[in-house]
Motif scaffolding. Structure first.
Motif, PDB file in Angstrom:
ATOM      1  N   UNK A  20       0.814  -1.225   0.000  1.00 51.19           N
ATOM      2  CA  UNK A  20       0.000   0.000   0.000  1.00 51.19           C
ATOM      3  C   UNK A  20       0.842   1.268   0.000  1.00 51.19           C
ATOM      4  N   UNK A  21       2.157   1.141  -0.239  1.00 50.12           N
ATOM      5  CA  UNK A  21       3.049   2.299  -0.159  1.00 50.12           C
ATOM      6  C   UNK A  21       2.572   3.431  -1.061  1.00 50.12           C
ATOM      7  N   UNK A  22       2.510   4.624  -0.492  1.00 52.33           N
ATOM      8  CA  UNK A  22       2.109   5.799  -1.244  1.00 52.33           C
ATOM      9  C   UNK A  22       0.624   5.908  -1.498  1.00 52.33           C
ATOM     10  N   UNK A  23      -0.166   4.950  -1.010  1.00 56.64           N
ATOM     11  CA  UNK A  23      -1.596   4.950  -1.328  1.00 56.64           C
ATOM     12  C   UNK A  23      -2.494   5.001  -0.098  1.00 56.64           C
ATOM     13  N   UNK A  24      -2.210   4.146   0.888  1.00 57.44           N
ATOM     14  CA  UNK A  24      -3.193   3.982   1.958  1.00 57.44           C
ATOM     15  C   UNK A  24      -2.509   3.672   3.284  1.00 57.44           C
ATOM     16  N   UNK A  25      -3.260   3.946   4.346  1.00 60.49           N
ATOM     17  CA  UNK A  25      -2.848   3.528   5.686  1.00 60.49           C
ATOM     18  C   UNK A  25      -3.171   2.047   5.859  1.00 60.49           C
ATOM     19  N   UNK A  26      -2.319   1.349   6.601  1.00 61.74           N
ATOM     20  CA  UNK A  26      -2.496  -0.084   6.855  1.00 61.74           C
ATOM     21  C   UNK A  26      -2.436  -0.311   8.358  1.00 61.74           C
ATOM     22  N   UNK A  27      -3.312  -1.161   8.841  1.00 63.88           N
ATOM     23  CA  UNK A  27      -3.298  -1.512  10.265  1.00 63.88           C
ATOM     24  C   UNK A  27      -2.574  -2.850  10.440  1.00 63.88           C
ATOM     25  N   UNK A  28      -1.328  -2.832  10.890  1.00 62.74           N
ATOM     26  CA  UNK A  28      -0.608  -4.088  11.117  1.00 62.74           C
ATOM     27  C   UNK A  28      -1.020  -4.709  12.439  1.00 62.74           C
ATOM     28  N   UNK A  29      -0.495  -5.860  12.733  1.00 67.40           N
ATOM     29  CA  UNK A  29      -0.726  -6.448  14.048  1.00 67.40           C
ATOM     30  C   UNK A  29      -0.065  -5.563  15.097  1.00 67.40           C
ATOM     31  N   UNK A  30      -0.570  -5.575  16.319  1.00 66.00           N
ATOM     32  CA  UNK A  30       0.062  -4.752  17.366  1.00 66.00           C
ATOM     33  C   UNK A  30       1.541  -5.050  17.550  1.00 66.00           C
ATOM     34  N   UNK A  31       1.923  -6.330  17.433  1.00 69.54           N
ATOM     35  CA  UNK A  31       3.336  -6.665  17.629  1.00 69.54           C
ATOM     36  C   UNK A  31       4.188  -6.096  16.497  1.00 69.54           C
TER      37      UNK A  31
END
Length: 722
Positions: free
Chosen positions: A484-495
């Motif tokens: 998603x680089x340059x396009x959108x926010x991503x929600x990764x795992x907390x770790x």
């Protein structure tokens, strides 16, 4: 059985045999050198054992599907055009790497080579069997096995030499050259009158009492073991003995032994029962393969390899002779036999790919594959006892059942003890594969059962974290952020979010010397071999300050940016594994992955440090509740000739220049946890000793480091233990 024989090969027959063997040798050489390199390239790319097993299974599936077709075509069309055209077509297959320059491209090339070689082999065997009289079949198949053995020996050697720089280009060129020479040999040397359908006057008749199904099952069992060895034996050797040319030599030892022993075996065993020779050779090879799983030293692998080769020297010509006497339509017959062989080749890597993550080991699945191959010989044993030993059917089946029980017992023992072994000092050792490397766990626990359960859970934990942190995993946190680089926010795992935060903290305190956004370059396959101008084009994409983090979400500011957590993730995974082991009741131990380790508990541990340019130990240090991690230019590199000088380009990239760092050739860091030691090992490698000492005194005064410099001098921090 009709024992009528036809004359041996004459002058024309000898010319045909020479052409078939030359054509087949070059074809086999090209395929063998490529097959040896694929597991090593997979290991370098951190491909899991399951994916590697699947890739080899696809290769053998292609051979399996192609074999019957090749046999039918040779009976209908004649073998000459096929023998010349198939390797010529195969010479073009490596060009696929130009379109797909990745490990996936290498797997696609392997699949296509498998299909072409699957078409070629039954045609060659059938043509060979039709080139001489029936009494000459054992000798002809011994010659064929010798030629194939030469290719199987020199293929890994050539592949190992060409892959010393860990780039596939030279290997692919060699594959094209070998297959091209095979095609040329087919055109120039094969006579027009080759046949694969034997006239009725020369047909020796069906061997009464030799069930085709029993023979094909035994063949499938033998190739099951070979398929497993091809996919996983290089990894077992590398894990046990380290990387180098000796791994290629030991891998090739069975083929060399077969080649050297075939002439003597053919003479000594001439006139003996083909059924008995087939059975004896296959069981000897299976037994030696089983013992390979218990080997720990060079000479043990060598002796086991020699025994495997001797077994093949006995069984291969005998089994081929048995096949050839079952029908006059030898193309169709050898196509069926190759179908059985292909089934074994397919199941071997699949079995390894399934058992390796289950048992967290390579040796134990290898032993189980050996026993499975031996069990496949039991119906043939019953047939041999009845036909050659003149036992009654009931007695033959009873003795065969006893053999099956005897073979199954070691398998149950392997399953019962796989994963951990106890040493005299009460420590349990476990070996597995994760993060593209070999993992060694040394555990102090109350019982073998508790140690084994803890080790299995630890390996599962490591693989789960790897999938989340590795940019090669498209569904993992890092893979999703990069996509998603340059396009959108991503929600990764907390770790993963927390790991990125800590990585960026190291970036800030090091002034960008440690920078996970170097992934804009390092996520490309064989990035360290790129020309500096190509690497420089990505300069604007490498800047840790362009990683945006907010409320549990991550965004890379520019398209083309990418995170590579390789400089810190292994240490983080080791630390998480140690925490899990402690929760499982393990009092103390060592978690070691590819040379990086954490030593935990109240024990004092002795750790050896090797000089990057020597196999000898540079020093030993004693540590307690500490991590020891290293970086070096010897792990992944290519050697480029430039202005008459050899330049080593390796995988540790200086973010300031996007070129291989040149201040050090190796570092070893001792720190309070593995994550910190891992990140510091990379950072201090790039800095070199002068800047590195100042950085440690300012930011991490409790950590210690030793630097190995390009001039082979050594520098240490004052607190480095001895």
């Amino acid at each position: 059985m009709n024992t009528r024989n036809t004359p041996d090969t004459g002058t024309g027959g000898r010319a045909a045999v020479a052409g078939i063997l030359t054509n087949g040798s070059f074809t086999a050489l090209g395929v063998a050198l490529f097959a040896f390199v694929v597991p090593l390239a997979s290991l370098d790319a951190r491909i899991s054992g399951a994916w590697l097993g699947t890739a080899f299974a696809g290769y053998y599936l292609a051979k399996l599907l192609a074999a019957p077709l090749g046999g039918l075509l040779s009976d209908r069309l004649g073998p000459r055009a096929l023998l010349a055209g198939l390797p010529a077509a195969g010479a073009l297959v490596p060009l696929l790497h130009l379109a797909v320059p990745s490990v996936s491209g290498l797997y696609a090339i392997q699949f296509l080579l498998g299909f072409l070689s699957g078409l070629h082999r039954p045609v060659a065997l059938a043509a060979l069997s039709g080139s001489g009289g029936n009494s000459s079949l054992p000798r002809l198949f011994a010659l064929q096995a010798m030629a194939f053995g030469v290719a199987a020996f020199f293929g890994p050697l050539l592949g190992g030499l060409l892959y010393l720089d860990r780039t596939p280009g030279p290997v692919l060129v060699a594959v094209s050259v070998c297959l091209g020479l095979g095609g040329v040999a087919g055109v120039l040397l094969l006579p027009a009158g080759l046949r694969t359908v034997v006239p009725k006057a020369e047909d020796p008749g069906h061997r009464q009492g030799v069930p085709l199904s029993a023979l094909l099952l035994a063949v499938a069992g033998r190739t099951l073991g070979i398929g497993f060895l091809a996919a996983f034996y290089p990894i077992l050797l590398a894990a046990t003995l380290g990387r180098g040319l000796r791994v290629a030599l030991l891998f090739a030892a069975p083929a060399l032994t077969t080649t050297l022993a075939l002439p003597l075996a053919e003479r000594m065993l001439r006139g003996r029962s083909s059924e008995g020779l087939t059975l004896t050779g296959m069981l000897v090879s299976a037994g030696a393969m089983f013992l390979t799983g218990q080997a720990h030293a060079d000479y043990q692998f060598l002796l086991a390899g020699i025994a495997m080769g001797l077994g093949a020297a006995v069984s291969v010509p005998a089994s081929m002779t048995l096949v050839a006497t079952l029908s006059p339509h030898r193309g169709r017959l050898f196509g069926t036999a190759q179908l059985a062989a292909g089934t074994g080749f397919l199941l071997g890597p699949l079995l390894g790919g399934w058992l390796t993550p289950v048992l967290h080991d390579v040796a134990a699945p290898l032993q189980l594959a050996a026993l499975a191959g031996a069990l496949c010989c039991v119906p043939l044993a019953a047939s041999a006892l009845r036909v050659r030993g003149h036992f009654t059917p009931l007695a033959a089946r009873g003795l065969a059942l006893l053999l099956a029980v005897g073979l199954a017992a070691p398998g149950l023992a392997v399953l019962g003890t796989s994963g951990t072994t106890v040493k005299h000092d009460g420590l349990y050792r476990h070996t597995g594969v994760a993060m593209g490397t070999i993992v060694h766990l040394t555990l102090e626990a109350e019982s073998r059962g508790r140690a084994d359960r803890a080790a299995r859970r630890a390996m599962d934990k490591m693989r789960a974290l790897q999938a989340d942190y590795d940019f090669r995993s498209p569904d993992g946190s890092i893979g999703r952020i990069n996509a998603a680089a340059g396009r959108a926010w991503v929600e990764p795992t907390p770790r993963a979010y927390a790991l990125i935060e800590r990585a960026l903290a190291v970036s800030r305190e090091s002034g960008g010397v440690f920078d996970p956004t170097v992934g804009a370059l390092t996520t490309a396959d064989f990035y360290y071999a790129l020309a500096p101008s190509l690497a420089g084009d990505r300069r604007a994409l490498v800047d840790y300050r362009k990683v945006q983090m907010k409320a549990g979400r991550v965004r890379l500011e520019l398209p083309g940016m990418a995170l590579d957590m390789g400089g810190i993730a292994k240490g983080a995974i080791i630390d998480a594994t140690v925490r899990l082991l402690r929760k499982q009741g393990v009092k103390s131990g060592i978690v070691e992955a590819g040379g990086d380790m954490y030593c935990f508990g109240d024990r004092e541990w002795t750790v050896g440090i090797r000089h990057p340019r020597s196999r000898e130990l540079f020093a030993t240090v004693k540590v307690r509740k500490k991590a020891v991690c290293g970086s070096g230019d010897y792990q992944q590199f290519v050697t480029i000739e430039q202005d008459g000088l050899a330049e080593r380009r390796h995988h540790i990239i200086d973010p300031a220049t996007l070129e291989s760092a040149g201040e050090s050739i190796g570092t070893t860091v001792i720190a309070a946890d593995a994550e910190l030691a891992d990140a510091l090992a990379t950072t201090l490698f790039i800095m070199g000793p002068d800047r590195g000492r100042d950085f440690l005194r300012r930011a991490h005064p409790d950590a210690a480091c030793v630097w190995f410099d390009p001039d082979r001098s050594v520098a240490e921090t004052d607190n480095f233990p001895r």
